[in-house]
Design a protein around this motif. Structure first.
Motif, mmCIF file in Angstrom:
data_model
loop_
_atom_site.group_PDB
_atom_site.id
_atom_site.type_symbol
_atom_site.label_atom_id
_atom_site.label_comp_id
_atom_site.label_asym_id
_atom_site.label_seq_id
_atom_site.Cartn_x
_atom_site.Cartn_y
_atom_site.Cartn_z
ATOM 1 N N SER A 847 0.827 -1.198 0.000
ATOM 2 C CA SER A 847 0.000 0.000 0.000
ATOM 3 C C SER A 847 0.867 1.257 0.000
ATOM 4 C CB SER A 847 -0.934 0.010 1.214
ATOM 5 O OG SER A 847 -1.685 1.208 1.250
ATOM 6 N N ARG A 848 1.698 1.418 1.024
ATOM 7 C CA ARG A 848 2.544 2.610 1.090
ATOM 8 C C ARG A 848 3.668 2.400 2.097
ATOM 9 N NH1 ARG A 848 1.062 5.566 5.687
ATOM 10 N NH2 ARG A 848 -0.906 4.841 6.639
ATOM 11 N N TYR A 849 4.625 3.331 2.072
ATOM 12 C CA TYR A 849 5.753 3.304 3.014
ATOM 13 C C TYR A 849 5.656 4.528 3.906
ATOM 14 C CZ TYR A 849 10.496 4.049 4.757
ATOM 15 O OH TYR A 849 11.593 4.286 5.557
ATOM 16 N N ASP A 850 5.747 4.327 5.209
ATOM 17 C CA ASP A 850 5.688 5.423 6.174
ATOM 18 C C ASP A 850 7.107 5.709 6.652
ATOM 19 O OD1 ASP A 850 5.310 7.182 8.251
ATOM 20 O OD2 ASP A 850 3.575 6.121 9.093
ATOM 21 N N SER A 851 7.708 6.785 6.109
ATOM 22 C CA SER A 851 9.110 7.089 6.429
ATOM 23 C C SER A 851 9.281 7.576 7.861
ATOM 24 C CB SER A 851 9.646 8.143 5.454
ATOM 25 O OG SER A 851 8.885 9.335 5.537
ATOM 26 N N THR A 852 8.235 8.139 8.457
ATOM 27 C CA THR A 852 8.374 8.663 9.826
ATOM 28 C C THR A 852 8.563 7.539 10.838
ATOM 29 O OG1 THR A 852 5.954 8.653 10.100
ATOM 30 C CG2 THR A 852 6.980 10.689 9.287
ATOM 31 N N THR A 853 7.963 6.389 10.565
ATOM 32 C CA THR A 853 8.103 5.236 11.478
ATOM 33 C C THR A 853 8.930 4.117 10.872
ATOM 34 O OG1 THR A 853 6.045 4.279 10.634
ATOM 35 C CG2 THR A 853 5.884 5.747 12.552
ATOM 36 N N ASN A 854 9.452 4.324 9.648
ATOM 37 C CA ASN A 854 10.195 3.286 8.913
ATOM 38 C C ASN A 854 9.402 1.986 8.899
ATOM 39 O OD1 ASN A 854 12.342 2.210 7.393
ATOM 40 N ND2 ASN A 854 13.232 1.307 9.231
ATOM 41 N N SER A 855 8.157 2.118 8.500
ATOM 42 C CA SER A 855 7.285 0.934 8.460
ATOM 43 C C SER A 855 6.592 0.855 7.107
ATOM 44 C CB SER A 855 6.244 0.976 9.586
ATOM 45 O OG SER A 855 5.410 2.110 9.448
ATOM 46 N N LEU A 856 6.171 -0.347 6.792
ATOM 47 C CA LEU A 856 5.529 -0.638 5.522
ATOM 48 C C LEU A 856 4.070 -0.982 5.794
ATOM 49 C CD1 LEU A 856 7.021 -2.638 2.623
ATOM 50 C CD2 LEU A 856 4.867 -3.392 3.550
ATOM 51 N N VAL A 857 3.175 -0.369 5.009
ATOM 52 C CA VAL A 857 1.740 -0.596 5.176
ATOM 53 C C VAL A 857 1.237 -1.419 3.992
ATOM 54 C CG1 VAL A 857 -0.523 0.484 5.420
ATOM 55 C CG2 VAL A 857 1.502 1.577 6.417
ATOM 56 N N THR A 858 0.510 -2.485 4.288
ATOM 57 C CA THR A 858 -0.026 -3.358 3.234
ATOM 58 C C THR A 858 -1.548 -3.318 3.269
ATOM 59 O OG1 THR A 858 -0.055 -5.311 4.661
ATOM 60 C CG2 THR A 858 1.965 -4.882 3.417
ATOM 61 N N LYS A 859 -2.138 -3.815 2.208
ATOM 62 C CA LYS A 859 -3.587 -3.876 2.131
ATOM 63 C C LYS A 859 -4.097 -5.106 2.871
ATOM 64 C CE LYS A 859 -4.045 -1.089 -2.001
ATOM 65 N NZ LYS A 859 -4.688 -0.921 -3.316
ATOM 66 N N ARG A 860 -5.287 -4.978 3.437
ATOM 67 C CA ARG A 860 -5.844 -6.056 4.263
ATOM 68 C C ARG A 860 -6.951 -6.794 3.515
ATOM 69 N NH1 ARG A 860 -6.911 -3.227 10.060
ATOM 70 N NH2 ARG A 860 -7.965 -1.688 8.740
ATOM 71 N N ALA A 861 -6.881 -8.120 3.599
ATOM 72 C CA ALA A 861 -7.965 -8.930 3.041
ATOM 73 C C ALA A 861 -9.175 -8.896 3.958
ATOM 74 C CB ALA A 861 -7.510 -10.360 2.818
ATOM 75 N N ASN A 862 -8.956 -8.740 5.270
ATOM 76 C CA ASN A 862 -10.041 -8.598 6.232
ATOM 77 C C ASN A 862 -9.551 -7.732 7.388
ATOM 78 O OD1 ASN A 862 -8.881 -10.413 8.424
ATOM 79 N ND2 ASN A 862 -8.994 -11.845 6.684
ATOM 80 N N LEU A 863 -10.465 -7.353 8.262
ATOM 81 C CA LEU A 863 -10.125 -6.405 9.327
ATOM 82 C C LEU A 863 -9.176 -6.982 10.356
ATOM 83 C CD1 LEU A 863 -13.617 -4.733 9.919
ATOM 84 C CD2 LEU A 863 -11.631 -3.795 8.713
ATOM 85 N N ASN A 864 -9.059 -8.311 10.414
ATOM 86 C CA ASN A 864 -8.181 -8.930 11.406
ATOM 87 C C ASN A 864 -6.725 -9.017 10.933
ATOM 88 O OD1 ASN A 864 -10.307 -9.383 13.229
ATOM 89 N ND2 ASN A 864 -10.909 -11.254 12.126
ATOM 90 N N ASP A 865 -6.480 -8.711 9.670
ATOM 91 C CA ASP A 865 -5.111 -8.786 9.140
ATOM 92 C C ASP A 865 -4.229 -7.719 9.774
ATOM 93 O OD1 ASP A 865 -5.411 -10.919 7.518
ATOM 94 O OD2 ASP A 865 -5.509 -9.800 5.629
ATOM 95 N N LYS A 866 -3.013 -8.114 10.134
ATOM 96 C CA LYS A 866 -2.015 -7.111 10.503
ATOM 97 C C LYS A 866 -1.562 -6.432 9.216
ATOM 98 C CE LYS A 866 2.421 -6.462 12.834
ATOM 99 N NZ LYS A 866 3.569 -7.094 13.541
ATOM 100 N N TYR A 867 -1.447 -5.122 9.244
ATOM 101 C CA TYR A 867 -1.182 -4.404 7.996
ATOM 102 C C TYR A 867 0.011 -3.457 8.064
ATOM 103 C CZ TYR A 867 -3.479 -0.470 10.353
ATOM 104 O OH TYR A 867 -3.802 0.514 11.235
ATOM 105 N N GLN A 868 0.596 -3.262 9.249
ATOM 106 C CA GLN A 868 1.743 -2.351 9.377
ATOM 107 C C GLN A 868 2.928 -3.123 9.956
ATOM 108 O OE1 GLN A 868 0.766 1.375 11.144
ATOM 109 N NE2 GLN A 868 2.701 2.324 10.612
ATOM 110 N N PHE A 869 4.087 -3.016 9.283
ATOM 111 C CA PHE A 869 5.244 -3.834 9.643
ATOM 112 C C PHE A 869 6.490 -2.955 9.714
ATOM 113 C CE2 PHE A 869 2.208 -6.265 7.177
ATOM 114 C CZ PHE A 869 1.969 -7.370 7.992
#
Length: 910
Positions: A847-869
């Motif tokens: 989905s996108r890269y968050d440079s402020t937290t050096n984390s990667l955001v992915t799209k979720r198949a459902n609401l229970n998916d972890k999406y930020q790494f």
């Protein structure tokens, strides 16, 4: 004047093939577009000066380095402002121009006629003439390329896919018929269903010709974009399958290689090239660079370089094109003639000024110095048809010389030494007792003291060694009786009665039989009864190891005091076998008692009747006296009937004692003797009466994981299977895996540590080496595997000590459970076993890269998916062999993430 016409003027002004190739290469490998028309002349003028090795973004060892530099040397591709940008994608119009230059058709383009292409077939102005030529030459199929579905976006600026490049490549080689035959065959890749039907045959032929390979997971990725590095590799490999002669490219056999010059012979003609610091050397069998020293004369090569300056040299056949023959030398005659004796008379051979003459050791000699009847070996080249003699070597004859080299082997029985001389030739000579002298730094050596690998200067007269002087030694050993030992020197008495003094190196190792972790204080120095020792000396003649071979002393461990006379300093003790001994203390006796430093004046108050002591003596003279407060050794037996245990002490003696009052074992609450296995290393701390073990401390080694590190307070919190513990490291030695001292600041959370304990007291900490990367190969039969680290280096692991593979919380012990798709973390456990933890993975859509937290955001198949790494600071992001930046990832890109302790360490773009 139109933009199209302006774009053609530089081609008219600079019409030579070299400049045309350079300009076209700049277009392809600099991201140029139509505006290039205004800068073409300038670019051509600057890029022609580029040479191999100046692409700052193509580092040594880069996977496509060989192919990029090969095509750059031929003028087929160049960079721009010193950059090649190997990871950038290639457009279809750029790839077409590359293919035309590969086919040597770029000069056939008609720049004067109007370009006629359908309106909706969009190509940048600069490339239109070349695309038309590609259609005319059958490089492109009009029906396929101009189909309505293929014209929805700009055809020319579309990124070239892997399957499209496969077709272009096979058409450029003229093997379209082969592709037609192979069109009905599956490609064999896991994603074969994604391959376009009209491209399958081309992919099959490209793979069969070893021009293209699959990606991770046995995928071809047919719609994946092709990078500049990949395209250069495809066309470089394809050169082996056509007969075209490329500019500045010369093939043949090396006839001479010396003084920075390389001469190549082919079809009766010789060409000489100058070799420089930027010349790149390769072999046709490998992608890795080699050194100039790896290239041998009379081998087959391809040389690329303008104005006879070699930019690229590739060994195509490493077999030297020579033949050897031997005979008895007769004479050298005028006119560069050499005669050998034969059964029917004499045979004549010719040599020239390039022929080398060497003696049996490989040292150059003049032809006139050859001695009649010497046996010589001639080497003659076989590539030119003239059978010129290229080398003459004396293989037997009288040898008189002084030279340098290294010792390869020593035969003490046959009295022979094999040397490798400075010229690299291996030769063997005998020595004679009484006439051959061996020395090192003015010291006379015995033949047995010589060591293989030592650098030497040696003299041979009439084939016999007269002297060998060790000029730079390797480790050697000497023996004698230890008479004196200080903090910096060791004095020993040699067999002939003379004394020698040697300097101690930093921290020499001490080896004493039946004694673990021996130190210098455990050595016995005495002019009469000192230890017989063997000293290992380094190349600087410093002692790096002292090993006790035998001892003349008597040792009484756990002896009982019967009487001590303070006036005569005579001590009577009874050993464990109930035998009495009398020794005398003096000012040289080493007195030891835990927590105190006694002397001859006050030691008498300690030597009361029935006190247990350890005594070492030579004859009647006491060398050391230790009042026993503890025993260290190994638990060898437990007798439940008599409630006794047997200890084998570090000096080899055995003691039988009653059960200990307490057991101290790390990680165990209220341990008993049954928790201590036989064979355990233990420390038995005694009561005041010395006959009872107050505490039996069990020595253990445990691998733990660092939880928190506080260097300011010297506190280290660790996690292990039994919970969490805190260690005060203020007085503990901390080392790395090599045994080198490190500070607590070198330890970070998540590191694994080996901690040794004496009971519950930590004694030392060692940082465990961790290797993280992708498995390159697994050989279950040989118990070995190779891991390519994320840093790029390949590491070999032998797992003969056992292996534990941890995957998703389950543990297995078979290497066959691993695959080359696995990412792993590898370490050694305290028992020597190899622990392999398979890193978990997740497949997501980016989905996108968050440079402020050096984390990667992915799209979720459902609401229970972890999406930020969270990303590791050195996260490895790539697509195939191409390294990417996180900023290059686009929304909806399919990615695979690999985790180490919940931190993303690798991202693979699909």
């Amino acid at each position: 004047m139109s933009a199209q016409k302006r774009s053609k003027r530089p081609l008219k002004a600079y019409s030579t093939k070299a400049v045309s190739a350079v300009m076209a290469g700049t277009m392809i490998f600099s991201g140029a577009s139509a505006v290039f028309a205004d800068t073409a002349a300038t670019t051509a003028a600057t890029t022609t000066t580029q040479s191999v090795g100046i692409f700052s973004d193509v580092k040594t060892g880069f996977w496509a380095e060989k192919h990029i530099y090969k095509l750059a040397s031929q003028g087929i591709v160049v960079g721009n402002n010193g950059l090649f940008r190997p990871g950038d994608s290639v457009t279809q119009q750029e790839a077409v121009l590359m293919a035309l230059r590969f086919m040597k058709l770029q000069d056939k383009v008609d720049t004067s006629s109007a370009v006629a292409l359908p309106t909706d077939f969009k190509v940048s102005n600069y490339y239109k003439d070349y695309v038309v030529l590609a259609f005319q030459q059958g490089l492109l199929d009009k029906t396929t390329e101009m189909s309505p579905d293929n014209l929805k976006t700009s055809w020319g600026e579309r990124k070239a896919s892997r399957e499209w490049i496969a077709e272009l490549l096979i058409r450029a080689l003229g093997k379209s018929a082969d592709a037609t035959v192979a069109a009905s065959k599956p490609t064999g890749f896991a994603d074969d269903s994604k391959v376009s039907a009209n491209k399958r045959g081309y992919i099959n032929v490209a793979v069969d010709l070893k021009l293209a390979n699959g990606l991770d997971g046995n995928r071809f990725d047919p719609q994946g974009a092709v990078t500049r590095a990949q395209l250069a590799t495809f066309f470089s490999r394809a050169e082996a399958h056509n007969t075209l002669e490329y500019d500045n490219t010369y093939t043949g056999t090396i006839s001479q290689l010396k003084d920075g010059k390389l001469t190549v012979f082919n079809n009766g003609k010789s060409s000489t090239y100058t070799l420089g610091a930027s010349t790149a050397y390769y072999t046709s069998a490998s992608e890795s660079r080699i050194n100039l020293s790896d290239i041998q004369p009379y081998t087959k090569v391809t040389v690329i370089g303008a104005t006879y300056n070699a930019a690229y040299v590739e060994v195509t056949d490493p077999t030297q094109q020579v033949e050897s023959l031997s005979g008895s030398f007769a004479m050298v005659a005028p006119g560069n003639k050499l005669w050998l004796k034969s059964a029917t008379g004499f045979t004549e051979y010719y040599y020239d000024e390039t022929t080398t003459f060497v003696d049996a050791s490989g040292t150059p000699i003049e032809p006139a110095s050859l001695v009649a009847d010497s046996v010589v070996t001639l080497q003659r080249e076989t590539y030119s048809g003239s059978h010129r003699v290229v080398n003459v070597q004396v293989t037997s004859g009288v040898v008189n010389k002084t030279t340098t080299g290294t010792i390869q082997s020593i035969d003490l029985t046959g009295k022979r030494i094999t040397f490798k001389n400075a010229a690299g030739t291996v030769e063997t000579f005998k020595w004679e007792d009484g006439t051959s002298l061996f020395t090192y730094q003015a010291s006379v050596l015995q033949p047995a003291e010589l060591k293989t690998g030592s650098a030497v200067k040696y003299t041979v007269k009439e084939n016999v060694i007269r002297s060998v002087e060790v000029t730079e030694g390797v480790e050697r050993t000497v023996q004698g009786v230890l008479t004196e030992l200080t903090s910096s020197t060791v004095v020993y008495k040699k067999e002939d009665g003379t004394r020698e003094v040697k300097l101690l190196a930093t921290k020499p190792s001490i080896v004493i039989p039946n004694m673990n972790s021996a130190v210098a204080d455990d050595l016995i120095a005495d002019t009469v009864g000192g230890d017989k020792i063997q000293l290992t000396l380094n190349s600087s003649d410093q002692v790096i190891k002292i090993e006790v071979l035998s001892r003349q002393i008597e040792q009484y461990s756990g002896a009982t005091v019967i009487d001590y006379n303070t006036k005569t300093q005579l001590l009577t003790v009874m050993d464990t076998n109930k035998k009495a001994h009398v020794v005398q203390l003096d000012e040289k006796t080493k007195l030891l008692i835990e927590g105190a430093l006694p002397n001859l004046t006050n030691i008498g108050t300690k030597l009361i009747e029935n006190r247990k002591v350890n005594v070492k003596a030579i004859g009647q003279r006491a060398l050391s006296l230790e009042i026993v407060t503890k025993y260290e050794g190994t638990l060898t037996a437990v007798n439940t009937s008599s409630r006794t245990i047997v200890l084998k002490l570090n000096d080899g003696q055995t003691l039988t004692m009653p059960y200990p009052q307490l057991i101290d074992l790390f990680g165990k609450n209220s341990p008993t003797l049954s928790d201590v296995p036989v064979g355990s290393n233990v420390t038995a701390s005694l009561t005041t009466g010395q006959d009872i073990i107050a505490v039996l401390k069990v020595k253990t080694a445990l691998q733990v994981e660092a939880a928190t590190v506080n260097a300011g307070t010297n506190r280290l919190s660790v996690k292990w299977s039994g919970g969490t513990s805190e260690i005060n490291t203020a007085v503990l030695p901390i080392t790395n895996e090599a045994g080198e001292s490190i500070k607590l600041t070198a330890v970070k959370s998540g590191d694994f540590l080996n901690v040794t304990f004496d009971g519950s007291t930590p004694l030392a900490i060692q940082l465990v080496k961790l290797t993280t990367g992708q498995i390159s190969s697994v050989d279950a039969a040989a118990n070995s595997l190779v891991v390519k680290e994320y840093a790029g280096a390949a590491q070999n692991f032998a797992v003969s000590g056992g292996v534990r593979i941890i995957r998703d919380g389950a543990t297995t012990t078979a290497l066959s459970n691993l695959t080359t798709a696995d990412r792993v973390e590898i370490r050694k456990d305290t028992d020597g076993a190899t622990v392999i933890r398979v890193l978990p993975q997740l497949t997501r859509s980016f989905s996108r890269y968050d440079s402020t937290t050096n984390s990667l955001v992915t799209k979720r198949a459902n609401l229970n998916d972890k999406y930020q790494f969270t990303l590791a600071s050195n996260v490895y992001i790539h697509q195939g062999d191409t390294t990417l930046s996180v900023q290059s990832l686009k929304e909806n890109d399919n990615i695979i993430m690999y985790f180490n302790n919940d931190i993303v360490v690798e991202i693979v773009k699909q």
